[in-house]
Motif scaffolding. Structure first.
Motif, PDB file in Angstrom:
ATOM      1  N   ARG A  82       0.849  -1.187   0.000  1.00  0.00           N
ATOM      2  CA  ARG A  82       0.000   0.000   0.000  1.00  0.00           C
ATOM      3  C   ARG A  82       0.884   1.237   0.000  1.00  0.00           C
ATOM      4  O   ARG A  82       1.973   1.237   0.543  1.00  0.00           O
ATOM      5  N   SER A  83       0.369   2.289  -0.580  1.00  0.00           N
ATOM      6  CA  SER A  83       1.102   3.535  -0.577  1.00  0.00           C
ATOM      7  C   SER A  83       0.934   4.205   0.790  1.00  0.00           C
ATOM      8  O   SER A  83       0.120   3.801   1.612  1.00  0.00           O
ATOM      9  N   VAL A  84       1.700   5.245   1.010  1.00  0.00           N
ATOM     10  CA  VAL A  84       1.637   5.961   2.280  1.00  0.00           C
ATOM     11  C   VAL A  84       0.252   6.568   2.475  1.00  0.00           C
ATOM     12  O   VAL A  84      -0.308   6.551   3.572  1.00  0.00           O
ATOM     13  N   ASN A  85      -0.324   7.080   1.393  1.00  0.00           N
ATOM     14  CA  ASN A  85      -1.646   7.688   1.500  1.00  0.00           C
ATOM     15  C   ASN A  85      -2.707   6.652   1.841  1.00  0.00           C
ATOM     16  O   ASN A  85      -3.614   6.922   2.629  1.00  0.00           O
ATOM     17  N   GLN A  86      -2.615   5.453   1.272  1.00  0.00           N
ATOM     18  CA  GLN A  86      -3.575   4.404   1.603  1.00  0.00           C
ATOM     19  C   GLN A  86      -3.440   3.985   3.065  1.00  0.00           C
ATOM     20  O   GLN A  86      -4.445   3.761   3.740  1.00  0.00           O
ATOM     21  N   GLN A  87      -2.202   3.887   3.551  1.00  0.00           N
ATOM     22  CA  GLN A  87      -1.996   3.500   4.945  1.00  0.00           C
ATOM     23  C   GLN A  87      -2.598   4.543   5.884  1.00  0.00           C
ATOM     24  O   GLN A  87      -3.251   4.204   6.859  1.00  0.00           O
ATOM     25  N   ARG A  88      -2.369   5.816   5.611  1.00  0.00           N
ATOM     26  CA  ARG A  88      -2.911   6.875   6.480  1.00  0.00           C
ATOM     27  C   ARG A  88      -4.422   6.897   6.436  1.00  0.00           C
ATOM     28  O   ARG A  88      -5.074   7.157   7.440  1.00  0.00           O
ATOM     29  N   ALA A  89      -4.993   6.649   5.274  1.00  0.00           N
ATOM     30  CA  ALA A  89      -6.454   6.630   5.167  1.00  0.00           C
ATOM     31  C   ALA A  89      -7.048   5.482   5.977  1.00  0.00           C
ATOM     32  O   ALA A  89      -8.103   5.625   6.594  1.00  0.00           O
ATOM     33  N   GLU A  91      -5.638   4.203   8.673  1.00  0.00           N
ATOM     34  CA  GLU A  91      -5.359   4.414  10.084  1.00  0.00           C
ATOM     35  C   GLU A  91      -6.225   5.508  10.702  1.00  0.00           C
ATOM     36  O   GLU A  91      -6.442   5.508  11.911  1.00  0.00           O
ATOM     37  N   THR A  92      -6.688   6.451   9.906  1.00  0.00           N
ATOM     38  CA  THR A  92      -7.492   7.526  10.464  1.00  0.00           C
ATOM     39  C   THR A  92      -8.872   7.020  10.819  1.00  0.00           C
ATOM     40  O   THR A  92      -9.431   6.163  10.150  1.00  0.00           O
ATOM     41  N   LYS A  93      -9.407   7.573  11.899  1.00  0.00           N
ATOM     42  CA  LYS A  93     -10.739   7.180  12.333  1.00  0.00           C
ATOM     43  C   LYS A  93     -11.733   8.186  11.797  1.00  0.00           C
ATOM     44  O   LYS A  93     -11.530   9.393  11.878  1.00  0.00           O
TER      45      LYS A  93
END
Length: 127
Positions: A82-89, A91-93
């Protein structure tokens, strides 16, 4: 194993680039329109062209096979990349959404209506 395949892919890419750059121009396409394409084909060596063409095809096929091999090998190792943006999406609630009111039980009153009369016994007066 995965790292070794990646290093091998980089080496094959380097060799492929060298072989492509070593080839003589065939005189077709745009390069033949703007330059002296006939002079290059008269001076060029014919036998080395066959070897370089076979090497180009060999390196290209090797590159495709190695790329597919890394794809097959990498599926079970770390899961889907996964890209960094997918990981952050992931992880965010998300903020809590307003929930709809729960449906009222069949005998309970809903807002804006009157409750049905209950059939409770009337209080007895003391004598």
């Amino acid at each position: 194993m995965y790292t070794a395949l990646l290093i091998l892919i980089l080496f094959v890419c380097f060799l492929l680039a060298l072989v492509v750059l070593a080839q003589n121009p065939k005189g077709g396409g745009l390069s033949g329109q703007f330059s002296a394409g006939g002079a290059a084909s008269m001076i060029g060596v014919k036998r080395s062209g066959d070897l370089l063409e076979k090497l180009t095809w060999g390196f290209a096929i090797t590159l495709v096979v190695l790329s597919l091999g890394t794809h097959m090998l990498g599926q079970g190792v770390a899961g889907p990349a996964r890209s960094v943006n997918q990981q952050r999406a992931l992880e965010t609630k998300l903020p809590a959404t307003r929930s709809l009111p729960a449906p009222a039980p069949s005998g309970a009153a809903t807002p804006g209506t009157t409750a049905p009369a209950a059939s409770a016994p009337a209080p007895q007066s003391a004598k």
